[in-house]
Enzyme design. Structure first.
Site, PDB file in Angstrom:
ATOM      1  N   HIS A  18     -28.578  -7.115   2.959  1.00 28.10           N
ATOM      2  CA  HIS A  18     -29.307  -7.200   1.695  1.00 28.10           C
ATOM      3  C   HIS A  18     -29.784  -8.634   1.539  1.00 28.10           C
ATOM      4  O   HIS A  18     -28.958  -9.564   1.581  1.00 28.10           O
ATOM      5  CB  HIS A  18     -28.394  -6.815   0.528  1.00 28.10           C
ATOM      6  CG  HIS A  18     -27.824  -5.425   0.655  1.00 28.10           C
ATOM      7  ND1 HIS A  18     -28.317  -4.349  -0.031  1.00 28.10           N
ATOM      8  CD2 HIS A  18     -26.812  -4.946   1.432  1.00 28.10           C
ATOM      9  CE1 HIS A  18     -27.633  -3.261   0.295  1.00 28.10           C
ATOM     10  NE2 HIS A  18     -26.710  -3.596   1.185  1.00 28.10           N
ATOM     11  N   HIS A 196     -26.681   4.421   1.402  1.00 27.14           N
ATOM     12  CA  HIS A 196     -25.288   4.011   1.478  1.00 27.14           C
ATOM     13  C   HIS A 196     -24.441   5.243   1.150  1.00 27.14           C
ATOM     14  O   HIS A 196     -24.663   5.883   0.115  1.00 27.14           O
ATOM     15  CB  HIS A 196     -24.980   2.912   0.455  1.00 27.14           C
ATOM     16  CG  HIS A 196     -25.486   1.549   0.829  1.00 27.14           C
ATOM     17  ND1 HIS A 196     -26.798   1.280   1.070  1.00 27.14           N
ATOM     18  CD2 HIS A 196     -24.824   0.379   1.008  1.00 27.14           C
ATOM     19  CE1 HIS A 196     -26.940  -0.006   1.389  1.00 27.14           C
ATOM     20  NE2 HIS A 196     -25.757  -0.589   1.349  1.00 27.14           N
ATOM     21  N   GLU A 199     -18.820   4.615   1.934  1.00 29.10           N
ATOM     22  CA  GLU A 199     -18.243   3.257   1.942  1.00 29.10           C
ATOM     23  C   GLU A 199     -16.974   3.331   1.094  1.00 29.10           C
ATOM     24  O   GLU A 199     -15.861   3.192   1.611  1.00 29.10           O
ATOM     25  CB  GLU A 199     -19.258   2.251   1.369  1.00 29.10           C
ATOM     26  CG  GLU A 199     -18.745   0.813   1.294  1.00 29.10           C
ATOM     27  CD  GLU A 199     -19.731  -0.137   0.602  1.00 29.10           C
ATOM     28  OE1 GLU A 199     -20.600   0.342  -0.155  1.00 29.10           O
ATOM     29  OE2 GLU A 199     -19.610  -1.375   0.808  1.00 29.10           O
TER      30      GLU A 199
HETATM   31  N1  HPA Z   1     -22.630  -1.359  -1.012  1.00 33.70           N
HETATM   32  C1  HPA Z   1     -23.426  -0.874  -1.954  1.00 33.70           C
HETATM   33  N2  HPA Z   1     -24.423  -1.566  -2.469  1.00 33.70           N
HETATM   34  C2  HPA Z   1     -24.632  -2.801  -2.033  1.00 33.70           C
HETATM   35  C3  HPA Z   1     -23.837  -3.363  -1.072  1.00 33.70           C
HETATM   36  C4  HPA Z   1     -22.776  -2.611  -0.523  1.00 33.70           C
HETATM   37  O1  HPA Z   1     -22.000  -3.040   0.345  1.00 33.70           O
HETATM   38  N3  HPA Z   1     -24.302  -4.619  -0.863  1.00 33.70           N
HETATM   39  C5  HPA Z   1     -25.353  -4.790  -1.677  1.00 33.70           C
HETATM   40  N4  HPA Z   1     -25.562  -3.692  -2.398  1.00 33.70           N
HETATM   41 ZN    ZN Z   2     -25.072  -2.543   1.995  1.00 35.73          ZN
END
Ligand code: HPA
Ligand code: ZN
Length: 353
Positions: A18, A196, A199
């Site tokens: 990012h 994403h 995570e």
């Molecule tokens: N996860 C979700 N959103 C994000 C992340 C991340 O690791 N880094 C920047 N935005």
């Molecule tokens: Zn990310």
């Protein structure tokens, strides 16, 4: 050749970082001063010390707050140019960068300011260092799908300069299914799409990203391992995972690097890549991530080279450029092999005679 040397010279693509997560503490302080923005910290050491997180939301709070120092075209240019310079120094030949416009437009910074700064830095980096790069605009998942649609519409003047769209931010409670129509529209327009998923969220979110959003790549995807049928599907369809090991450690997605699932994901036949996510917040750029995994998981040179090959396989880049990059990896591996032979030969008595 040491693992550090092998990793440093290995041509690679970075596919999950990012731009706003690459503001180094020194730049953060300089921009705060230059723009007259009050921040809570006065020194680089204070900033670094503040970067301790127990979960994703802790980080996001600081990350969105840090974005406030970015106001002018020059600011967006500088942060992007700095990242691409560091990436180039790490042997990155091609970078696909996430940019989160909603973090800026909601503060009153026009999208044109953001895009002008970022795009001009991408052009400068290619002209000066030969590194190519692409841009993926991410919608914040805690916001509504309507807001994501508005971002898509607002970005229209730059469609020719954008590779794709993604989804980032607070994962838990905001499943991919919330953005099904947004992703359908992005795909209709011909954009690549990533999200994403997995995570902090469960394997079910990864499944939704694949089955409902039809993503071209998964960002993170760690939780996939909870669902063997899903892993098989990802392997069969070669849907790449952009894994971020030091990010996972800093956000306590894993307890320590030895427990990181990278090797398990590779062994399951997945197209795994290694990336830095938010390098200034998580304590390392892409080579630091490769090295941390090499050390903790005992990755061989062949496995490191495989990760680099997969980074180009997963990149949204022209085929001719991909072939060139893969050939450069083969050349580096061959050179490393001769280097090992040369070192071994020099230890033989004949060699010194
Ligand atoms: N996860 C979700 N959103 C994000 C992340 C991340 O690791 N880094 C920047 N935005
Ligand atoms: Zn990310």
């Amino acid at each position: 050749m040491t693992p550090e040397q092998f990793i440093a010279g290995l041509p690679k693509a970075e596919l999950h970082m990012h731009i706003e997560g690459s503001i180094e503490p020194a730049l953060m302080l300089a921009l705060a001063r230059r723009n007259g923005v009050a921040i809570r910290w006065q020194t680089e050491a204070e900033l670094r010390d503040a970067y301790r997180f127990t979960r994703l939301q802790d980080f996001l709070d600081l990350y969105y707050d840090g974005c406030r120092v970015l106001l002018q075209v020059a600011d967006f240019h500088e942060v992007t140019r700095d990242y691409l310079r560091r990436a180039h120094a790490d042997g990155v030949r091609h970078a696909e960068m996430f940019l989160g416009p909603q973090g800026h437009t909601t503060r009153g910074v026009p999208l044109a300011v953001v895009m002008q700064g970022v795009l001009s830095a991408m052009e400068a980096a290619e002209a000066e260092d030969g590194i190519t790069s692409g841009l993926i605009l991410v919608a914040q998942r805690h916001r509504s799908e309507e807001e994501a649609m508005a971002l898509l519409a607002e970005a229209e003047p730059w469609y020719g300069r954008i590779l794709g769209f993604g989804l980032g931010g607070a994962e838990l409670g905001h499943p991919p299914s919330k953005f099904e129509r947004f992703f359908a529209r992005c795909r209709e327009l011909g954009f690549k799409v990533t999200a994403h998923a997995g995570e902090e969220g469960p394997a079910a979110y990864v499944r939704e990203a694949v089955e409902l959003l039809h993503v071209d790549r998964l960002d993170h995807g760690n939780a996939s391992l909870e669902d063997p049928a899903l892993v098989q599907e990802l392997a069969r369809r070669r849907i790449p995972l952009t894994v971020c090991p030091l990010s996972n450690l800093k956000l306590q997605v894993v307890t320590d690097m030895a427990a990181h699932p990278l090797k398990k994901l590779m062994d399951a036949g997945l197209c795994v890549t290694v990336n830095s996510d938010d390098p200034s917040y998580f304590g390392g750029y892409v080579n630091d991530n490769y090295l941390a995994c090499q050390q903790a998981l005992g990755l061989t040179q062949a496995e490191l080279a495989q990760l680099a090959r997969q980074s180009f396989e997963a990149a949204f880049m022209p085929e001719a450029q991909r072939a060139q990059a893969l050939a450069a990896i083969d050349a580096w591996v061959a050179l490393a092999d001769t280097d090992v032979t040369a070192a071994a030969t020099s230890l033989l008595p004949e060699a010194s005679a």
